[in-house]
Design an enzyme around this catalytic site. Structure first.
Site, PDB file in Angstrom:
ATOM      1  CB  ALA A   1      70.294  33.392  46.329  1.00 27.36           C
ATOM      2  NE  ARG A   2      64.110  33.385  42.607  1.00 32.70           N
ATOM      3  CZ  ARG A   2      63.765  34.397  43.396  1.00 32.70           C
ATOM      4  NH1 ARG A   2      64.101  34.412  44.667  1.00 32.70           N
ATOM      5  NH2 ARG A   2      63.060  35.413  42.918  1.00 32.70           N
TER       6      ARG A   2
ATOM      7  N   GLY B   1      75.662  41.933  44.802  1.00 34.68           N
ATOM      8  CA  GLY B   1      74.760  42.981  44.313  1.00 34.68           C
ATOM      9  C   GLY B   1      74.307  43.823  45.496  1.00 34.68           C
ATOM     10  NE  ARG B   2      70.087  46.513  43.128  1.00 33.39           N
ATOM     11  CZ  ARG B   2      69.741  46.748  41.865  1.00 33.39           C
ATOM     12  NH1 ARG B   2      69.688  47.979  41.416  1.00 33.39           N
ATOM     13  NH2 ARG B   2      69.418  45.763  41.046  1.00 33.39           N
TER      14      ARG B   2
ATOM     15  CD  GLU C   1      61.078  28.554  46.780  1.00 28.52           C
ATOM     16  OE1 GLU C   1      62.175  28.411  47.353  1.00 28.52           O
ATOM     17  OE2 GLU C   1      60.507  29.648  46.678  1.00 28.52           O
TER      18      GLU C   1
ATOM     19  CG  HIS D   1      60.905  32.438  48.681  1.00 22.56           C
ATOM     20  ND1 HIS D   1      61.132  31.917  47.440  1.00 22.56           N
ATOM     21  CD2 HIS D   1      61.382  33.711  48.616  1.00 22.56           C
ATOM     22  CE1 HIS D   1      61.719  32.816  46.664  1.00 22.56           C
ATOM     23  NE2 HIS D   1      61.886  33.926  47.370  1.00 22.56           N
ATOM     24  CB  ILE D   2      59.290  34.708  54.785  1.00 21.79           C
ATOM     25  CG1 ILE D   2      60.326  34.092  55.754  1.00 21.79           C
ATOM     26  CG2 ILE D   2      58.081  33.801  54.617  1.00 21.79           C
ATOM     27  CD1 ILE D   2      59.844  33.998  57.198  1.00 21.79           C
TER      28      ILE D   2
HETATM   29  C1  DGY Z   1      62.550  38.249  45.173  1.00 24.91           C
HETATM   30  O1  DGY Z   1      62.079  39.383  45.122  1.00 24.91           O
HETATM   31  O2  DGY Z   1      63.124  37.732  44.214  1.00 24.91           O
HETATM   32  C2  DGY Z   1      62.391  37.511  46.456  1.00 24.91           C
HETATM   33  O3  DGY Z   1      63.005  36.271  46.418  1.00 24.91           O
HETATM   34  C3  DGY Z   1      60.924  37.384  46.809  1.00 24.91           C
HETATM   35  O4  DGY Z   1      60.363  36.382  46.043  1.00 24.91           O
END
Ligand code: DGY
Length: 332
Positions: free
Chosen positions: A243-244, A160-161, A273, A291-292
């Site tokens: 990502a996640r 993606g972007r 998390e 997660h920064i």
């Molecule tokens: C998002 O925007 O999904 C980033 O992971 C920040 O939480």
């Protein structure tokens, strides 16, 4: 005390920039959480009563059960690009719009993806810990020898972007060969712009020197990288997850790092998390950040502003800026 305001009522679930509250207050009666308490589900439900909109931060679970108990709710506006906290089908069925915050965080997040890649490949935090612990007594030719970044092969899962922004950094900044795997290939023009080549997931795993994950989380992407995939990667390779949590099987990764199945990993997101798998905390060859990836003041302001634009756009003017529900027709 009974409210005398005739403005629509909305909820902001966490502490946020005061300017965001000011903007929202021009249009809405706003219930805030300035103390930044972490509300459990029952508290969130209680606070949502009588609210037509909610400003969310990407973690508040919005599902059929919650929606059934919040009949006045019309819009949930995430300030994040990720929206795996939304059950979009349930929201559409309940006539509730979901919005996210794409684009405004792309370049900042890609910068961080590269920072994590560099730190992981070149063992930045591991060597810093060594120095801080007072272990550095002399130079030696192989001390903290890391992996080459320039000229290496950069693999990207999810194009993606943000994936494209990482590809451009790799190709044009570091002379990397960029390969990617995605649900569908990019257009030829975009591939040229990113200097990236579409490959199968298998080729991506077996060829990449540095593999960056930028795929959205869904049931389909859950544990896309587990023990079998890690075993396919080069023993010299690094894995970066911005990502996640849940896309990587963190237990399997910790084991792979311990056994040097891959050389190192850089992780900004984790399963469950803010808890982190305890084995990841004990292996030295992993860089861990909380997660920064999108955390610069300008970007976080832009993300929050977009959530405000969505709330005002939809509830005041009838049209959100970045709606998510496909074919959503309900009006504010
Ligand atoms: C998002 O925007 O999904 C980033 O992971 C920040 O939480």
């Amino acid at each position: 005390m009974t409210s005398t305001s005739h403005k629509p009522r909305i909820l902001v679930t966490r502490a946020i920039f005061p300017q965001v509250i000011d903007r929202l207050s021009e249009h809405f009666e706003v219930e805030t959480n300035l103390a930044d308490d972490l509300w459990d589900r029952a508290e969130l439900l209680r606070r949502l009563q009588g609210k037509v909109g909610v400003f969310t931060t990407g973690v508040e679970r919005i599902d059929a059960d919650l929606l059934a108990q919040c009949p006045e709710l019309k819009i949930c506006a995430n300030m994040t690009v990720g929206y795996n906290n939304f059950d979009l089908d349930a929201m559409t069925a309940a006539g509730v719009l979901g919005t996210n915050a794409p684009d405004v965080l792309t370049e900042t997040t890609a910068d961080f993806g590269f920072a994590l890649l560099m730190a992981t490949a070149r063992r930045v935090t591991e060597s810093e810990h060594f120095l801080r612990a007072g272990h550095w007594t002399r130079w030696s030719y192989d001390m903290f020898s890391g992996a080459e970044v320039h000229g290496s092969t950069l693999g990207i899962l999810g194009m993606g972007r943000i994936g494209q922004a990482i590809a451009r950094r790799g190709a044009f900044g570091f002379g990397m060969q960029v390969i990617y795997h995605n649900r569908s290939p990019l257009s030829a023009a975009l591939e040229l712009e990113c200097k990236a080549r579409y490959v199968s997931k298998q080729e991506l795993l077996t060829t990449a020197d540095h593999l960056v994950l930028v795929v959205p989380y869904s049931a389909a992407s859950h544990h896309s990288i587990g023990a079998p995939e890690l075993a396919m990667m080069k023993p010299t390779s690094t894995l970066i997850n911005i990502a996640r949590g849940g896309i990587v099987d963190d237990a399997a990764l910790a084991q792979a790092l311990k056994n040097r199945v891959i050389a190192a990993a850089g992780l900004d997101v984790f399963e469950g998390e803010p808890s982190v798998h305890p084995d990841l905390l004990t292996v030295p060859n992993v860089v861990l950040t909380p997660h920064i990836a999108s955390a610069t003041e300008g970007t976080r302001r832009a993300m929050a502003d977009l959530a405000v634009d969505n709330l005002v756009g939809f509830l005041v003017h009838g049209r959100a800026v970045t709606p998510l529900n496909p074919g959503f027709t309900a009006a504010a």
